[in-house]
Design an enzyme around this catalytic site. Structure first.
Site, PDB file in Angstrom:
ATOM      1  N   LYS A  46      91.272  55.856   5.610  1.00  0.00           N
ATOM      2  CA  LYS A  46      91.064  54.581   6.249  1.00  0.00           C
ATOM      3  C   LYS A  46      90.147  53.684   5.419  1.00  0.00           C
ATOM      4  CE  LYS A  46      90.715  57.102  10.594  1.00  0.00           C
ATOM      5  NZ  LYS A  46      89.736  57.522  11.634  1.00  0.00           N
ATOM      6  N   GLU A 102      91.794  51.895  -3.463  1.00  0.00           N
ATOM      7  CA  GLU A 102      90.810  52.829  -2.896  1.00  0.00           C
ATOM      8  C   GLU A 102      89.447  52.163  -2.741  1.00  0.00           C
ATOM      9  OE1 GLU A 102      90.136  55.181  -1.286  1.00  0.00           O
ATOM     10  OE2 GLU A 102      91.019  57.073  -1.854  1.00  0.00           O
ATOM     11  N   ASP A 103      88.715  52.589  -1.739  1.00  0.00           N
ATOM     12  CA  ASP A 103      87.341  52.108  -1.601  1.00  0.00           C
ATOM     13  C   ASP A 103      86.429  52.798  -2.605  1.00  0.00           C
ATOM     14  OD1 ASP A 103      87.847  54.452  -0.227  1.00  0.00           O
ATOM     15  OD2 ASP A 103      86.302  54.124   1.276  1.00  0.00           O
ATOM     16  N   ASP A 106      85.182  59.329  -5.912  1.00  0.00           N
ATOM     17  CA  ASP A 106      83.962  60.134  -5.952  1.00  0.00           C
ATOM     18  C   ASP A 106      84.184  61.293  -6.927  1.00  0.00           C
ATOM     19  OD1 ASP A 106      81.948  62.047  -5.202  1.00  0.00           O
ATOM     20  OD2 ASP A 106      81.682  61.020  -3.319  1.00  0.00           O
ATOM     21  N   PHE A 155      75.017  58.913  -1.149  1.00  0.00           N
ATOM     22  CA  PHE A 155      76.045  58.745  -0.116  1.00  0.00           C
ATOM     23  C   PHE A 155      75.942  57.326   0.427  1.00  0.00           C
ATOM     24  CE2 PHE A 155      77.985  58.962   4.048  1.00  0.00           C
ATOM     25  CZ  PHE A 155      79.162  59.619   3.749  1.00  0.00           C
ATOM     26  N   ASP A 162      82.598  55.143   5.650  1.00  0.00           N
ATOM     27  CA  ASP A 162      81.994  55.598   6.903  1.00  0.00           C
ATOM     28  C   ASP A 162      81.035  56.771   6.727  1.00  0.00           C
ATOM     29  OD1 ASP A 162      84.083  57.581   6.307  1.00  0.00           O
ATOM     30  OD2 ASP A 162      83.672  58.334   8.326  1.00  0.00           O
ATOM     31  N   ARG A 168      81.829  51.429   9.029  1.00  0.00           N
ATOM     32  CA  ARG A 168      82.871  50.820   8.190  1.00  0.00           C
ATOM     33  C   ARG A 168      82.795  49.294   8.241  1.00  0.00           C
ATOM     34  NH1 ARG A 168      86.500  55.003   6.758  1.00  0.00           N
ATOM     35  NH2 ARG A 168      86.855  56.589   8.333  1.00  0.00           N
TER      36      ARG A 168
HETATM   37  C1  PRP Z   1      87.041  59.026   0.943  1.00  0.00           C
HETATM   38  C2  PRP Z   1      87.502  57.819   0.149  1.00  0.00           C
HETATM   39  C3  PRP Z   1      88.493  58.398  -0.816  1.00  0.00           C
HETATM   40  C4  PRP Z   1      87.958  59.791  -1.069  1.00  0.00           C
HETATM   41  C5  PRP Z   1      87.288  59.832  -2.434  1.00  0.00           C
HETATM   42  O1  PRP Z   1      87.978  59.303   1.940  1.00  0.00           O
HETATM   43  O2  PRP Z   1      88.068  56.840   0.965  1.00  0.00           O
HETATM   44  O3  PRP Z   1      89.790  58.467  -0.264  1.00  0.00           O
HETATM   45  O4  PRP Z   1      87.005  60.056  -0.029  1.00  0.00           O
HETATM   46  O5  PRP Z   1      86.697  61.070  -2.685  1.00  0.00           O
HETATM   47  P1  PRP Z   1      87.085  62.029  -3.896  1.00  0.00           P
HETATM   48  O6  PRP Z   1      87.152  61.198  -5.129  1.00  0.00           O
HETATM   49  O7  PRP Z   1      85.930  63.017  -3.934  1.00  0.00           O
HETATM   50  O8  PRP Z   1      88.368  62.704  -3.563  1.00  0.00           O
HETATM   51  P2  PRP Z   1      87.676  60.202   3.240  1.00  0.00           P
HETATM   52  O9  PRP Z   1      88.256  61.570   3.063  1.00  0.00           O
HETATM   53  O10 PRP Z   1      86.204  60.123   3.571  1.00  0.00           O
HETATM   54  O11 PRP Z   1      88.530  59.490   4.361  1.00  0.00           O
HETATM   55  P3  PRP Z   1      88.430  57.971   4.934  1.00  0.00           P
HETATM   56  O12 PRP Z   1      88.892  57.048   3.839  1.00  0.00           O
HETATM   57  O13 PRP Z   1      89.351  57.969   6.107  1.00  0.00           O
HETATM   58  O14 PRP Z   1      86.986  57.712   5.318  1.00  0.00           O
END
Ligand code: PRP
Length: 185
Positions: A46, A102-103, A106, A155, A162, A168
């Site tokens: 999301k 993507e937001d 990580d 973080f 979120d 968010r």
């Molecule tokens: C977050 C973010 C990316 C992912 C990045 O999603 O939106 O999709 O983590 O992390 P990575 O590079 O370590 O894989 P999350 O699983 O928190 O879901 P959300 O977007 O619904 O909050």
């Protein structure tokens, strides 16, 4: 009664005005690079929806939109390391120019998973547009054609990101006061 999420903020890392400027720059590059290509923006739910919304409003070329949902954090601050496909695309991307939005990138696990998944669907091209990257946390390196900001290993919440599904709606990117983690859990 006070119920403002802003009360939980420790530090604003990226103010709203900086985000607005950066989103405009990224959109201008996309406008130039994708003219006459009718790209499809794919938003990873999301977290990317706020960024996607602002980005698309700054894009003036013919384009379309689809969504995919994956998860790996399950409400926590650390990735489980396992990416789970929760909801697939509505439309085929075969022969399409894909821009994955993507937001945050990580560890890179989510982007790596999605890139491999999408390449099997034979798009005409594939690029990633990510607002935030955390270089110190990279476990798998993925090419990000349209990159917003590099941030330190903290973080962060806001602008789509979120903690336990909250924050968010903040218009900036920020860290939370440490006691918030104990309270929400
Ligand atoms: C977050 C973010 C990316 C992912 C990045 O999603 O939106 O999709 O983590 O992390 P990575 O590079 O370590 O894989 P999350 O699983 O928190 O879901 P959300 O977007 O619904 O909050």
């Amino acid at each position: 009664m006070k119920d403002s999420v802003k009360d939980d903020i420790l530090e604003i890392l990226i103010p709203e005005t900086d985000i607005r400027t950066k989103v405009g720059e990224l959109a201008s590059r996309i406008n130039a690079d994708y003219r006459d290509k009718n790209p499809v923006f794919i938003s990873v739910l999301k977290g990317s929806v706020i960024f996607l919304s602002d980005l698309m409003k700054n894009v003036d070329i013919r384009s379309s939109l689809d969504f995919i949902a994956v998860s790996s954090y399950e409400g926590d601050t650390e990735s489980t390391g396992v990416v789970k496909l929760e909801m697939d695309l509505r439309e085929s991307i075969e022969g399409r120019h894909v821009i994955l939005v993507e937001d945050i990138v990580d560890t890179g696990l989510t982007m790596d998973y999605l890139k491999h998944n999408f390449m099997t669907r034979r798009p005409a091209s594939f690029n990633i547009c990510a607002l935030l990257t955390k270089p110190e946390r990279t476990r798998i390196k993925v090419d990000i054609a349209y990159k917003g900001f590099e941030i330190p290993d903290k973080f962060v919440v806001g602008y789509g990101l979120d903690y336990a599904e909250c924050y968010r709606n903040l218009p900036f990117v920020a860290t939370l006061r440490p006691e918030i983690y104990r309270k929400v859990k």
